[in-house]
Write an enzyme that holds these catalytic residues in place. Sequence first.
Site, PDB file in Angstrom:
ATOM      1  N   SER A 126      28.637  78.466  80.280  1.00 57.98           N
ATOM      2  CA  SER A 126      28.320  78.850  78.907  1.00 57.98           C
ATOM      3  C   SER A 126      28.403  77.651  77.979  1.00 57.98           C
ATOM      4  CB  SER A 126      29.341  79.901  78.473  1.00 57.98           C
ATOM      5  OG  SER A 126      29.328  80.064  77.091  1.00 57.98           O
ATOM      6  N   TYR A 151      38.310  83.497  77.874  1.00 62.78           N
ATOM      7  CA  TYR A 151      36.999  83.627  78.528  1.00 62.78           C
ATOM      8  C   TYR A 151      36.362  82.249  78.675  1.00 62.78           C
ATOM      9  CZ  TYR A 151      31.987  84.022  78.808  1.00 62.78           C
ATOM     10  OH  TYR A 151      30.684  83.828  79.183  1.00 62.78           O
ATOM     11  N   LYS A 155      35.320  79.648  82.093  1.00 64.03           N
ATOM     12  CA  LYS A 155      34.051  78.953  82.378  1.00 64.03           C
ATOM     13  C   LYS A 155      34.305  77.451  82.604  1.00 64.03           C
ATOM     14  CE  LYS A 155      31.532  82.542  82.427  1.00 64.03           C
ATOM     15  NZ  LYS A 155      31.057  83.028  83.742  1.00 64.03           N
TER      16      LYS A 155
END
Length: 337
Positions: A126, A151, A155
């Site tokens: 991302s 989150y 990544k």
Amino acid sequence: MSQNILVTGGAGFIGSHTVVALAESGFNPIIIDDFSNSEPSVLAGLRNILGRDIPCYAQDCNQFSLLRSIIRDHQISGVIHFAAFKAVGESMEEPLAYYRNNLGSLITLIDAMLAEGITNLIFSSSCTVYGNPDNPPVTELTPVKPATSVYGNTKQIGEEIIRDVCAAKPLKAISLRYFNPVGAHPSAEIGELPRGIPNNLVPYVTQTAAGLRKQLTIFGGDYPTTDGTCIRDYIHVMDLAEAHVAALQFSFQQKESVYYDTFNLGSGQGNSVLELVHQFEKISKKPLPYQIGPRREGDVVAVWADVQKSKELLGWSTRRSLEEALRDAWRWQQKFG
Ligand code: UDP
């Protein structure tokens, strides 16, 4: 003979569109998805688009033996790994669940791939890895900033795990850094299916236009941007899906036994929240009720992609406009009233 590709999280928003793109490019996708954040109805949508059933294992992909047997039974040649938890807010409340799920399944998957001698992996990363960049657009060489959410950290750590494995084992892997995927398949057979109140802008906009939400709150109108609202790089989900096929093909072309790289997947264009809202109003042909509210904590002010590297190496760039993406998102929403 066409190659079989394992798609973890293949019933999700980006996963399901990638299944379409893979099948349309002559690959045989095989899905594993535990449906914890996706709906079985996606499989019917895929059948309607593709005219055939896509094999699907309704299972958590964090299972070493299961992954090994799927890889063996289907003679899998490559893997695209989408399966992950993705709610930023929830990740702050349940950090262990996010680290366990997102990193555990990645490690298990790579372990199973190596055990079966499968070398090609595409990973969903991302643009969140760039944080609040100093000078957008961002290239793949723009420094990665400390993650602002759990989150986002899954990544970043996921990319690092893959990079480190590639330094030691025969793995050809690519991390794809997504900007903001929006839209739906133009057939309206598959699209985004947020559960409860959407966190993301476009589903919130379409649900508001459909009368399911009273009004959109724009998070902040006093940012140092042209109109005071945040800027993002919105990319049609089918363009994003096609980039996975390009990345997979590129990984298959690598002659060395190891390969690792990262690519930005965006349109290369930044749009403010207000610009998007006004473009949407033109498509839906009615005003969208909205108010400017306070800033959302942790929001990036402005980010968009430099996509030169993806163009040059993957031979991929976006073919669909934001207008097309919003039109497709609206067509999809209208199926639900
Ligand atoms: N946004 C907004 N209202 C909403 C949801 C999002 O104003 O109800 C804004 C948000 O502040 C950001 C942009 O829309 O500037 C995109 O937000 P989204 O959550 O879709 O993506 P991300 O923040 O992860 O880039």
